[in-house]
Each structure stands twice: as C-alpha cells, then as structure tokens.
Design a protein around this motif. Structure first.
Motif, short mmCIF file in Angstrom:
data_model
loop_
_atom_site.label_atom_id
_atom_site.label_comp_id
_atom_site.label_asym_id
_atom_site.label_seq_id
_atom_site.Cartn_x
_atom_site.Cartn_y
_atom_site.Cartn_z
N TYR A 1 41.06 36.93 51.52
CA TYR A 1 42.44 36.49 51.48
C TYR A 1 42.62 35.35 50.47
O TYR A 1 43.55 35.38 49.64
CB TYR A 1 42.92 36.04 52.86
CG TYR A 1 44.14 35.17 52.78
CD1 TYR A 1 45.41 35.72 52.64
CD2 TYR A 1 44.02 33.78 52.79
CE1 TYR A 1 46.52 34.91 52.51
CE2 TYR A 1 45.12 32.97 52.66
CZ TYR A 1 46.37 33.54 52.52
OH TYR A 1 47.47 32.73 52.39
N VAL A 2 41.76 34.34 50.54
CA VAL A 2 41.90 33.18 49.66
C VAL A 2 41.82 33.61 48.20
O VAL A 2 42.64 33.20 47.37
CB VAL A 2 40.83 32.11 49.98
CG1 VAL A 2 40.79 31.02 48.93
CG2 VAL A 2 41.08 31.50 51.36
N ARG A 3 40.87 34.46 47.88
CA ARG A 3 40.71 34.94 46.50
C ARG A 3 41.97 35.70 46.05
O ARG A 3 42.51 35.44 44.98
CB ARG A 3 39.48 35.84 46.39
CG ARG A 3 39.25 36.42 45.01
CD ARG A 3 38.02 37.32 44.96
NE ARG A 3 38.06 38.42 45.91
CZ ARG A 3 38.72 39.56 45.72
NH1 ARG A 3 39.42 39.74 44.61
NH2 ARG A 3 38.67 40.53 46.62
N LEU A 4 42.45 36.61 46.89
CA LEU A 4 43.62 37.41 46.53
C LEU A 4 44.89 36.56 46.47
O LEU A 4 45.72 36.74 45.58
CB LEU A 4 43.78 38.56 47.51
CG LEU A 4 42.69 39.62 47.46
CD1 LEU A 4 42.82 40.59 48.63
CD2 LEU A 4 42.73 40.37 46.13
N ALA A 5 45.06 35.65 47.42
CA ALA A 5 46.25 34.79 47.43
C ALA A 5 46.27 33.88 46.20
O ALA A 5 47.33 33.68 45.59
CB ALA A 5 46.30 33.96 48.71
N ASP A 6 45.11 33.34 45.81
CA ASP A 6 45.04 32.50 44.62
C ASP A 6 45.40 33.30 43.36
O ASP A 6 46.15 32.83 42.51
CB ASP A 6 43.65 31.87 44.45
CG ASP A 6 43.40 30.75 45.44
OD1 ASP A 6 44.36 30.27 46.09
OD2 ASP A 6 42.22 30.33 45.56
N LEU A 7 44.84 34.49 43.25
CA LEU A 7 45.15 35.34 42.10
C LEU A 7 46.62 35.74 42.11
O LEU A 7 47.29 35.71 41.07
CB LEU A 7 44.25 36.58 42.11
CG LEU A 7 44.41 37.55 40.95
CD1 LEU A 7 44.21 36.85 39.61
CD2 LEU A 7 43.41 38.70 41.11
N PHE A 8 47.14 36.08 43.28
CA PHE A 8 48.56 36.40 43.38
C PHE A 8 49.41 35.23 42.90
O PHE A 8 50.36 35.41 42.13
CB PHE A 8 48.93 36.76 44.82
CG PHE A 8 50.37 37.14 44.99
CD1 PHE A 8 50.78 38.46 44.85
CD2 PHE A 8 51.33 36.18 45.28
CE1 PHE A 8 52.11 38.81 44.99
CE2 PHE A 8 52.66 36.52 45.43
CZ PHE A 8 53.06 37.84 45.28
N ASP A 9 49.07 34.01 43.34
CA ASP A 9 49.81 32.82 42.91
C ASP A 9 49.83 32.68 41.40
O ASP A 9 50.88 32.40 40.81
CB ASP A 9 49.15 31.56 43.49
CG ASP A 9 49.83 31.07 44.74
OD1 ASP A 9 50.90 31.58 45.08
OD2 ASP A 9 49.28 30.15 45.37
N GLU A 10 48.68 32.84 40.78
CA GLU A 10 48.60 32.72 39.32
C GLU A 10 49.48 33.75 38.64
O GLU A 10 50.22 33.43 37.71
CB GLU A 10 47.16 32.89 38.85
CG GLU A 10 46.25 31.76 39.23
CD GLU A 10 44.79 32.06 38.88
OE1 GLU A 10 44.55 32.88 37.97
OE2 GLU A 10 43.91 31.48 39.53
N LEU A 11 49.39 34.99 39.09
CA LEU A 11 50.16 36.07 38.47
C LEU A 11 51.64 35.95 38.79
O LEU A 11 52.49 36.17 37.93
CB LEU A 11 49.64 37.42 38.94
CG LEU A 11 48.22 37.75 38.50
CD1 LEU A 11 47.71 38.98 39.23
CD2 LEU A 11 48.14 37.93 37.00
#
Length: 103
Positions: free
Chosen positions: A80-90
């Motif tokens: 979740y943390v990895r995906l949420a961080d990437l989502f935030d950036e994008l």
C-alpha cells in the motif's frame, strides 16, 4: 489518461482479489465485493479517459483513508505505501497546472 495510474489501480485490485480483506476498520465499504467493485470502476473509468473519480481515489489513499486502513489490517501495508506514494507522485503531476514556458 495516465496509464501508470491505471496500473496502480490494477495492482490494488489484484492485491484485494488475492485474499480476504479486513474492511472492519473503515466506514466506506461494507464488504470486500464493494471494494472490488469500486476499484474496478476506477480502473475502467481511467481506461476510457474519465479521471473524474481520481480525487475520490486520492482521498481513499491518504494515510488515514479507507484503503490505508484495509491494507494495514489485511497485511499488505508495505504494498500500500509503495502504491500510494507512486499514486501521489503521478496524481500531482497529472493534476498540476501546466508550467509557463521560460522566456
């Protein structure tokens, strides 16, 4: 449409479908099927160029959001943390107004 955002949603959906999800710690989803249906709707809309629900997904991915609560109580918090961080950036890149060119 940003295809990387669709990939993130698809990965979230795959994780959710891979095993039981504890939805008891958040108020939005009554059961796993509602969660699956919602993520599927996000992905399909994005595939068709409709990003109107992105702010809602962003809210769900916040540190105290529904997906955060589900992820950590279901044992996939590190994903979740990895995906949420990437989502935030994008998401930030997608929703940021275009820069003016330098003179």
């Amino acid at each position: 449409m940003n295809p990387q955002l669709v990939e993130i949603i698809d990965e979230l959906l795959a994780i959710v479908r891979s095993g039981p999800q504890d939805v008891d710690w958040q108020p939005y989803y009554d059961n796993e099927q509602e969660l699956v249906d919602d993520l599927h709707d996000h992905a399909e809309r994005m595939r068709h160029g409709d990003d109107s629900r992105l702010p809602e997904l962003k809210f769900s991915l916040l540190p105290t959001g529904d997906l955060n609560e589900i992820a950590f109580s279901s044992g996939w918090g590190h994903h979740y943390v990895r995906l949420a961080d990437l989502f935030d950036e994008l998401y930030t890149g997608t929703c940021r107004p275009p820069r003016k060119p330098n003179p």
